[in-house]
Scaffold this motif. Structure first.
Motif, PDB file in Angstrom:
ATOM      1  N   TYR A 230     -18.237  11.543 -28.812  1.00 51.70           N
ATOM      2  CA  TYR A 230     -18.186  11.036 -27.444  1.00 51.70           C
ATOM      3  C   TYR A 230     -17.338   9.780 -27.341  1.00 51.70           C
ATOM      4  O   TYR A 230     -16.616   9.585 -26.350  1.00 51.70           O
ATOM      5  N   LEU A 231     -17.405   8.910 -28.346  1.00 50.88           N
ATOM      6  CA  LEU A 231     -16.579   7.709 -28.328  1.00 50.88           C
ATOM      7  C   LEU A 231     -15.098   8.080 -28.378  1.00 50.88           C
ATOM      8  O   LEU A 231     -14.272   7.475 -27.681  1.00 50.88           O
ATOM      9  N   SER A 232     -14.753   9.070 -29.191  1.00 54.01           N
ATOM     10  CA  SER A 232     -13.355   9.487 -29.300  1.00 54.01           C
ATOM     11  C   SER A 232     -12.832  10.008 -27.971  1.00 54.01           C
ATOM     12  O   SER A 232     -11.706   9.681 -27.552  1.00 54.01           O
ATOM     13  N   VAL A 233     -13.645  10.807 -27.294  1.00 54.63           N
ATOM     14  CA  VAL A 233     -13.216  11.382 -26.019  1.00 54.63           C
ATOM     15  C   VAL A 233     -13.208  10.313 -24.927  1.00 54.63           C
ATOM     16  O   VAL A 233     -12.313  10.287 -24.070  1.00 54.63           O
ATOM     17  N   ARG A 234     -14.191   9.423 -24.954  1.00 53.59           N
ATOM     18  CA  ARG A 234     -14.226   8.343 -23.961  1.00 53.59           C
ATOM     19  C   ARG A 234     -12.981   7.472 -24.051  1.00 53.59           C
ATOM     20  O   ARG A 234     -12.397   7.085 -23.025  1.00 53.59           O
ATOM     21  N   ASP A 235     -12.571   7.174 -25.279  1.00 56.38           N
ATOM     22  CA  ASP A 235     -11.429   6.283 -25.468  1.00 56.38           C
ATOM     23  C   ASP A 235     -10.088   6.978 -25.270  1.00 56.38           C
ATOM     24  O   ASP A 235      -9.073   6.307 -25.062  1.00 56.38           O
ATOM     25  N   ASN A 236     -10.068   8.312 -25.327  1.00 60.48           N
ATOM     26  CA  ASN A 236      -8.814   9.056 -25.173  1.00 60.48           C
ATOM     27  C   ASN A 236      -9.109  10.390 -24.500  1.00 60.48           C
ATOM     28  O   ASN A 236      -8.993  11.454 -25.122  1.00 60.48           O
ATOM     29  N   PRO A 237      -9.488  10.358 -23.216  1.00 63.61           N
ATOM     30  CA  PRO A 237      -9.901  11.595 -22.544  1.00 63.61           C
ATOM     31  C   PRO A 237      -8.783  12.623 -22.402  1.00 63.61           C
ATOM     32  O   PRO A 237      -9.061  13.824 -22.252  1.00 63.61           O
ATOM     33  N   ASP A 238      -7.550  12.175 -22.446  1.00 66.42           N
ATOM     34  CA  ASP A 238      -6.439  13.119 -22.318  1.00 66.42           C
ATOM     35  C   ASP A 238      -6.039  13.734 -23.645  1.00 66.42           C
ATOM     36  O   ASP A 238      -5.232  14.664 -23.681  1.00 66.42           O
ATOM     37  N   GLY A 239      -6.605  13.209 -24.743  1.00 67.92           N
ATOM     38  CA  GLY A 239      -6.187  13.683 -26.049  1.00 67.92           C
ATOM     39  C   GLY A 239      -7.148  14.625 -26.736  1.00 67.92           C
ATOM     40  O   GLY A 239      -6.731  15.443 -27.568  1.00 67.92           O
ATOM     41  N   PHE A 240      -8.450  14.539 -26.373  1.00 69.63           N
ATOM     42  CA  PHE A 240      -9.459  15.260 -27.140  1.00 69.63           C
ATOM     43  C   PHE A 240     -10.554  15.818 -26.238  1.00 69.63           C
ATOM     44  O   PHE A 240     -10.740  15.370 -25.104  1.00 69.63           O
ATOM     45  N   GLU A 241     -11.272  16.774 -26.773  1.00 63.05           N
ATOM     46  CA  GLU A 241     -12.468  17.282 -26.108  1.00 63.05           C
ATOM     47  C   GLU A 241     -13.496  17.680 -27.149  1.00 63.05           C
ATOM     48  O   GLU A 241     -13.168  17.864 -28.325  1.00 63.05           O
ATOM     49  N   ILE A 242     -14.729  17.783 -26.711  1.00 65.83           N
ATOM     50  CA  ILE A 242     -15.848  18.104 -27.606  1.00 65.83           C
ATOM     51  C   ILE A 242     -16.196  19.572 -27.484  1.00 65.83           C
ATOM     52  O   ILE A 242     -16.272  20.111 -26.381  1.00 65.83           O
ATOM     53  N   VAL A 243     -16.424  20.210 -28.615  1.00 66.53           N
ATOM     54  CA  VAL A 243     -16.989  21.561 -28.666  1.00 66.53           C
ATOM     55  C   VAL A 243     -18.353  21.441 -29.330  1.00 66.53           C
ATOM     56  O   VAL A 243     -18.454  20.990 -30.480  1.00 66.53           O
TER      57      VAL A 243
END
Length: 341
Positions: A230-243
């Motif tokens: 969640y931290l990764s997606v929060r900090d870079n919402p255009d780069g990553f998503e969670i599965v």
């Protein structure tokens, strides 16, 4: 951090503190003119949570102690490596690690009372997590489940189960899924061999794996703590998503005072309060805000829109940590078998 670090040397690193320090993974957070100093030796992905919690705890502690603050010095790394540092002389007042065997190893050294896990609620785990995947935005390889991680051509990033507590949860989550798919252990091992054969970089800790995937751009999928994802997606919402796979594992990161240290330093009262306050409503809410699953059911319900439901295996499915460690992670265990052969 490597090698043993005395408390005097450790505190010396924090002179003029309250900022991230140059020494590996150390930071200090507290109040100027602190009345007490605590060393919290923790695992990789807890930096942001404990930085916020230290401020919350200081505000609460100061109300009843004449505004005397508590300077909390943090150390972060792979959970197993952190436990080894404490055993080798890093004088932690509290440990907040990724799995119970790491704290058990300190109890075996006589540093922590053997009944440590019964001293706080929920087996001394004030929050839980699970294991999910982080993929690049758009999920170009269509990764949905554990089977996809073993497919040809998929580059996986994951930490090393020999040094990282999160990596052990990763491994056991994958194994739990495979046991539900395959009728015999040989096929489970074949799957695990393919999965770890796809691992491009086996970092020493979870945060290092996140750096490899997010910042260095390696791999197609990161096997990750849920909160770290969640931290990764929060900090870079255009780069990553969670599965979120349909099957994962209930990860229970535990905490304990280090009895030998707190008695020597005269910090038992504040160290105990520091851990007990993690179960307060405001701290449980802070857990949820930092993407850990609160153990307070009422607070967890407040985050029902954040955390998806999924089938969670537990460590009891593996006979408990002592058996899981013997079977899978000790020298000659199944991890050595599938990764080395």
């Amino acid at each position: 951090m490597t090698g043993s670090v005395s408390r005097r040397a450790f505190l010396g690193l924090a002179a003029g503190a309250f900022a991230t320090l140059a020494a590996g993974g150390l930071s200090a957070c507290g109040a100027a003119g602190s009345g007490s100093t605590l060393i919290n030796v923790s695992y990789d992905p807890t930096r942001e949570f404990y930085e916020a919690y230290n401020r919350l705890f200081n505000a609460w502690w100061g109300q009843g102690h004449g505004q005397q603050g508590v300077e909390v010095i943090q150390s972060h790394g792979g959970s197993g490596k952190q436990a080894l540092e404490v055993a080798n002389g890093l004088n932690a007042d509290v440990v907040t690690l990724a799995l119970a065997p790491d704290i058990d190893s300190l109890a075996n050294e006589g540093l922590i009372a053997s009944d440590w896990q019964s001293r706080l609620p929920n087996e001394s785990s004030p929050y839980t997590s699970t294991i999910v995947f982080v993929v690049r935005r758009g999920n170009p390889l269509g990764i949905r489940d554990w089977a996809d991680l073993a497919a040809d051509g998929v580059g996986v990033i994951a930490p090393n189960p020999k040094t990282s507590g999160g990596a052990r949860w990763n491994y056991l989550a994958a194994w739990a899924w495979a046991e539900r798919q395959f009728p015999n252990e040989g096929q489970v091992k074949d799957y695990m061999r393919k999965l770890y054969g796809n691992v491009l970089v086996l970092d020493s800790g979870a945060r290092a794996s996140t750096t490899t995937f997010v910042e260095n751009g390696q791999g197609d999928v990161l096997v990750s703590w849920e909160n770290e994802a969640y931290l990764s997606v929060r900090d870079n919402p255009d780069g990553f998503e969670i599965v979120t796979p349909p099957v994962s594992i209930l990860a229970q990161p535990p905490v304990s005072v280090v009895d030998e240290s707190v008695d020597a330093h005269g910090t038992r009262e504040v160290a105990t309060a520091y851990l007990e306050h993690l179960y307060s409503t405001e701290a449980q809410r802070l857990c949820g805000e930092n993407f850990y699953r609160p153990v307070d059911e009422d607070v967890l319900a407040e985050f029902s829109g954040t955390f998806p439901s999924l089938e969670l295996a537990t460590i009891d499915d593996f006979g408990g940590w002592a058996q899981a460690k013997r079977d899978h992670f000790d020298e000659g265990g199944t991890f050595d078998e599938i990764y080395g052969g």
